[in-house]
Design a protein around this motif. Structure first.
Motif, mmCIF file in Angstrom:
data_model
loop_
_atom_site.group_PDB
_atom_site.id
_atom_site.type_symbol
_atom_site.label_atom_id
_atom_site.label_comp_id
_atom_site.label_asym_id
_atom_site.label_seq_id
_atom_site.Cartn_x
_atom_site.Cartn_y
_atom_site.Cartn_z
ATOM 1 N N GLU A 533 -4.956 41.707 79.511
ATOM 2 C CA GLU A 533 -6.311 42.283 78.823
ATOM 3 C C GLU A 533 -5.887 43.374 77.820
ATOM 4 O OE1 GLU A 533 -5.353 44.607 82.627
ATOM 5 O OE2 GLU A 533 -5.201 42.704 81.847
ATOM 6 N N ASP A 534 -4.658 43.638 77.715
ATOM 7 C CA ASP A 534 -4.009 44.699 76.676
ATOM 8 C C ASP A 534 -3.603 43.885 75.373
ATOM 9 O OD1 ASP A 534 -4.341 46.683 78.484
ATOM 10 O OD2 ASP A 534 -2.281 46.864 78.974
ATOM 11 N N TRP A 535 -3.928 42.738 75.371
ATOM 12 C CA TRP A 535 -3.313 41.789 74.221
ATOM 13 C C TRP A 535 -4.783 41.345 73.236
ATOM 14 C CZ3 TRP A 535 1.664 41.675 72.545
ATOM 15 C CH2 TRP A 535 2.519 42.087 73.473
ATOM 16 N N GLU A 536 -4.639 41.164 72.268
ATOM 17 C CA GLU A 536 -5.838 40.586 71.292
ATOM 18 C C GLU A 536 -5.221 39.270 70.832
ATOM 19 O OE1 GLU A 536 -6.734 43.621 68.315
ATOM 20 O OE2 GLU A 536 -7.925 44.730 69.657
ATOM 21 N N TYR A 537 -6.105 38.300 70.884
ATOM 22 C CA TYR A 537 -5.631 36.855 70.561
ATOM 23 C C TYR A 537 -6.503 36.387 69.237
ATOM 24 C CZ TYR A 537 -4.104 37.761 75.307
ATOM 25 O OH TYR A 537 -3.813 38.127 76.443
ATOM 26 N N THR A 538 -6.008 35.265 68.396
ATOM 27 C CA THR A 538 -6.713 34.394 67.867
ATOM 28 C C THR A 538 -6.377 33.164 68.174
ATOM 29 O OG1 THR A 538 -5.093 34.304 66.018
ATOM 30 C CG2 THR A 538 -6.920 36.041 65.811
ATOM 31 N N TYR A 539 -7.109 32.115 67.855
ATOM 32 C CA TYR A 539 -6.880 30.865 68.602
ATOM 33 C C TYR A 539 -6.757 29.558 67.372
ATOM 34 C CZ TYR A 539 -8.020 32.812 72.919
ATOM 35 O OH TYR A 539 -7.959 33.723 74.051
ATOM 36 N N LEU A 540 -6.317 28.332 67.839
ATOM 37 C CA LEU A 540 -6.060 27.470 66.914
ATOM 38 C C LEU A 540 -7.327 26.778 66.275
ATOM 39 C CD1 LEU A 540 -2.880 25.469 68.145
ATOM 40 C CD2 LEU A 540 -2.989 27.201 66.241
ATOM 41 N N GLU A 541 -8.436 26.783 67.102
ATOM 42 C CA GLU A 541 -9.727 26.222 67.208
ATOM 43 C C GLU A 541 -10.726 27.393 67.299
ATOM 44 O OE1 GLU A 541 -10.591 23.201 66.269
ATOM 45 O OE2 GLU A 541 -8.296 22.397 66.446
ATOM 46 N N ALA A 542 -12.104 27.244 66.915
ATOM 47 C CA ALA A 542 -12.930 28.360 66.953
ATOM 48 C C ALA A 542 -13.277 28.301 68.478
ATOM 49 C CB ALA A 542 -14.126 27.708 66.289
ATOM 50 N N ASN A 543 -13.390 27.412 69.169
ATOM 51 C CA ASN A 543 -13.779 27.301 70.544
ATOM 52 C C ASN A 543 -12.475 27.519 71.198
ATOM 53 O OD1 ASN A 543 -14.051 26.116 73.592
ATOM 54 N ND2 ASN A 543 -16.119 25.917 72.782
ATOM 55 N N ARG A 544 -12.069 28.361 71.908
ATOM 56 C CA ARG A 544 -10.625 28.517 72.656
ATOM 57 C C ARG A 544 -10.385 27.466 73.601
ATOM 58 N NH1 ARG A 544 -11.241 34.234 75.000
ATOM 59 N NH2 ARG A 544 -12.624 34.354 73.160
ATOM 60 N N PHE A 545 -11.342 26.818 73.851
ATOM 61 C CA PHE A 545 -11.030 25.715 75.114
ATOM 62 C C PHE A 545 -11.017 24.275 74.545
ATOM 63 C CE2 PHE A 545 -13.724 28.905 77.589
ATOM 64 C CZ PHE A 545 -12.617 29.489 78.498
ATOM 65 N N ALA A 546 -11.577 24.205 73.354
ATOM 66 C CA ALA A 546 -11.296 22.999 72.580
ATOM 67 C C ALA A 546 -9.949 22.354 72.556
ATOM 68 C CB ALA A 546 -11.894 22.931 71.253
ATOM 69 N N TRP A 547 -8.964 23.223 72.151
ATOM 70 C CA TRP A 547 -7.570 22.778 72.133
ATOM 71 C C TRP A 547 -6.866 22.800 73.385
ATOM 72 C CZ3 TRP A 547 -2.659 23.868 72.829
ATOM 73 C CH2 TRP A 547 -1.547 23.159 72.297
ATOM 74 N N TYR A 548 -7.138 24.033 74.174
ATOM 75 C CA TYR A 548 -6.508 24.190 75.370
ATOM 76 C C TYR A 548 -6.964 23.176 76.438
ATOM 77 C CZ TYR A 548 -5.034 26.837 79.742
ATOM 78 O OH TYR A 548 -4.779 27.020 80.963
ATOM 79 N N PHE A 549 -8.090 22.785 76.619
ATOM 80 C CA PHE A 549 -8.477 21.960 77.763
ATOM 81 C C PHE A 549 -8.216 20.413 77.137
ATOM 82 C CE2 PHE A 549 -11.617 24.585 80.343
ATOM 83 C CZ PHE A 549 -10.691 25.473 80.753
ATOM 84 N N GLY A 550 -8.101 20.131 75.733
ATOM 85 C CA GLY A 550 -8.081 18.978 75.116
ATOM 86 C C GLY A 550 -9.054 18.074 75.661
ATOM 87 N N ASN A 551 -8.554 16.614 76.236
ATOM 88 C CA ASN A 551 -9.587 15.656 76.747
ATOM 89 C C ASN A 551 -9.508 15.632 78.027
ATOM 90 O OD1 ASN A 551 -7.107 14.538 77.889
ATOM 91 N ND2 ASN A 551 -6.512 13.209 76.124
#
Length: 584
Positions: A533-551
């Motif tokens: 919670e002390d870190w800030e992130y940006t993601y490869l995709e606008a929806n953070r789960f689109a890339w992470y969860f994949g198919n």
């Protein structure tokens, strides 16, 4: 209503993946967001290009641990030197050795049972770390004789551009990385003192960390400037062989007999053949090592103002210094408490200062001349050589520019190195520090501390790799709150006494940043798991789960020979379902 079952006539060869076009409409009574799924398996590795700058103890350890802890890592380790070893490669002055026992100054995963001396010489320490680099194939990641000139962050590509010069060939190139880890050490950026007339001196002029192996001091008049660790080692090794030794030391300093009860002598303290043979038995050696290393975890109490441990250290050090100097050097005994500056075991140092061929000089230097040194009282002393044991740049900023978002790290740290727990700094994404500011607690061992910090970084890198995290940096709020805690903690300790040291950037009474605000056991607990919670992130995709969860599938389950039930192996309940690599 009975549920529907699907019977497969043949083993599944390809996953049942829904149409990868944009999903629209309504399913199961709730609206479905228009989303393009990323066609990947959740256990596919996203390669990360990672640079480590520095191949000393920390860089070598990074080369051992990160490749096994971060799947798919593409690791490059740069070092300006021709081989690994860092400070142990560079420092070859007479008498250089470790001031803590060698059996404490080694990797936890690679014990050397056959150290020849209790306090190993620099050459033996260097060979140990070179052997580690060879044993764990660290050299395949190395670019030696490569000097990093600068590192610049690009927000458009979320990458670091690292400008590097190949010192062997002279060519310069820019390399691109997703993450940069600095492992340059705290005392790597050695500098000659800025005295007037520095270039006028015609004799041998060297920094202790840049010793000339061809120079023979025997029979010469030599000046040694500085009474830090290297100066305290140099003086007793030069005194018996030079014709005259001028020792310039402005600051008072505590000379300790030992760090944790392991007394140092000037003569080598060899292990006997019987001891070394007994260490070949794993149980015997483990018991020996645990007893020895335990003492270095229990030195923390002496850091606190008013503690009995600190008062006891003052009494013991004062008695020791008076005895060793024959009562002739009471003006060297500090007014500040022990541990405000790092005390140094100095066998034969005080005794050397009382020898007839040594002149101990506390009068400030006015200038260098062609033939020697002139002090502010007008006295001139001619010498053949000047050795500057004056330490290194201790503001903790790297010696090369690191720029992000129009800010240079050195400028950002000009007053105080604002870090989040000594790990990273807001405004500099994907930049991590190995044993930089607030690197370690004032107890424990350096190798263990480096290993814990690298394990923490491996968790950050795995998160970035598996979750599609493009950038990661600490929040400003968390960093500010850490700084506030840091100041409040060190106000209780003798480190805030009126002395200057590398703990406070050489500023008397300055804010402490050389140590973590806690013991070695404390910082080990703090860095066991990241506070995400002390870190800030940006993601490869606008929806953070689109890339992470994949198919929605794992690749592992497509392999009919894969072990899908590793959780049935049993073991310690504290580790159940926690091993990051053990998934179905």
């Amino acid at each position: 209503m009975a549920s529907e079952h699907v019977t497969l006539e043949a083993p599944l060869e390809t996953p049942l993946v829904p149409d990868t076009g944009a999903a629209t409409g309504v399913a199961l009574g709730y609206p479905v967001e228009t989303l393009e799924l990323v066609e990947r398996f959740i256990d596919d590795v996203r390669p990360l290009r990672v640079a480590v700058i520095g191949a000393g103890l920390a860089g070598i350890t990074a080369g051992v641990l990160l490749p096994v802890k971060v799947p798919g890592i593409e690791l490059t380790i740069f070092d300006k030197n021709a081989d690994v070893g860092g400070t142990w490669f560079e420092n070859i002055y007479p008498g250089v050795r470790c001031d803590i026992p060698a059996h404490v100054y080694q990797a936890t995963f690679a014990p050397n049972t056959q150290w020849t001396e209790q306090f190993a010489q620099g050459s033996e320490i260097l060979q140990y770390w070179k052997d580690i680099a060879k044993r764990y194939d660290v050299y395949r990641h190395l670019k030696l004789s490569h000097r990093v000139n600068e590192a610049v962050w690009d927000d458009n590509t979320s990458t670091w551009a690292v400008n590097v010069t190949n010192l062997a060939g002279g060519e310069t190139a820019v390399h691109t990385f997703d993450f940069v880890l600095t492992a340059i050490g705290r005392f790597n950026d050695w500098r000659l003192p800025d005295y007037p007339g520095l270039t006028d001196f015609k004799g041998v002029l060297r920094h202790a960390s840049n010793w000339d192996p061809i120079f023979d001091p025997a029979g010469k008049a030599v000046a040694v400037i500085g009474n830090g660790a290297s100066g305290i080692q140099l003086v007793p090794n030069l005194q018996p062989i030079v014709s005259r030794l001028d020792h310039y030391a402005r600051n008072k300093t505590w000379i300790a007999g030992s760090w944790a009860g392991d007394e140092r002598t000037f003569e080598p303290q060899y292990y006997s053949e019987e001891q070394r043979e007994s260490f070949k038995d794993p149980a015997t050696y483990l018991a020996f090592r645990k007893e020895l290393e335990d003492k270095y975890w229990r030195r923390f109490a002496a850091l606190f103002r008013g503690s009995g441990e600190n008062a006891g250290a003052r009494e013991h050090f004062t008695q020791l210094m008076r005895e060793r100097s024959g009562g002739k050097l009471d003006d060297l005994i500090p007014d500040f408490s022990p541990n405000c500056r790092r005390p140094t075991p100095g066998p034969r140092y005080l005794e050397s200062l009382t020898e007839p061929n040594v002149d101990y000089i506390r009068t400030p230097i006015a200038r260098f001349t062609a033939t020697g040194i002139e002090t502010v009282d007008g006295k001139h002393r001619e010498v053949d050589a000047i050795i500057c044991a004056t330490g290194a740049n201790i503001d903790m900023a790297p010696p090369f520019p690191i720029r992000a978002r129009r800010t240079d790290l050195k400028e950002a740290w000009k007053d105080f190195p604002h870090t989040y727990m000594g790990l990273a700094t807001p405004g500099f994404p994907n930049l991590l520090f190995i044993h930089g500011p607030h690197g370690t607690g004032a107890s424990g061992t350096v190798p263990q501390s480096v290993e814990v910090q690298l394990t923490y970084f491996a968790k950050l890198l795995r998160k970035a790799s598996r979750e599609g995290v493009k950038t990661i940096e600490p929040s400003q709020k968390a960093t500010d709150e850490f700084a506030a805690y840091n100041d409040a903690f060190f106000a209780r300790t003798v480190l805030s006494d009126p002395c200057s040291s590398w703990y406070n950037g050489g500023k008397t009474g300055g804010r402490v940043h050389g140590l973590f605000p806690g013991s070695a056991a404390h910082v080990t607990a703090v860095r066991r798991e990241p506070r995400w919670e002390d870190w800030e992130y940006t993601y490869l995709e606008a929806n953070r789960f689109a890339w992470y969860f994949g198919n929605g599938w794992s690749r592992r389950e497509q392999d009919p020979d894969a072990d899908m039930t590793p959780y049935l192996a049993g073991g310690d309940l504290r580790d159940l379902h926690e091993s990051w690599w053990s998934l179905p």
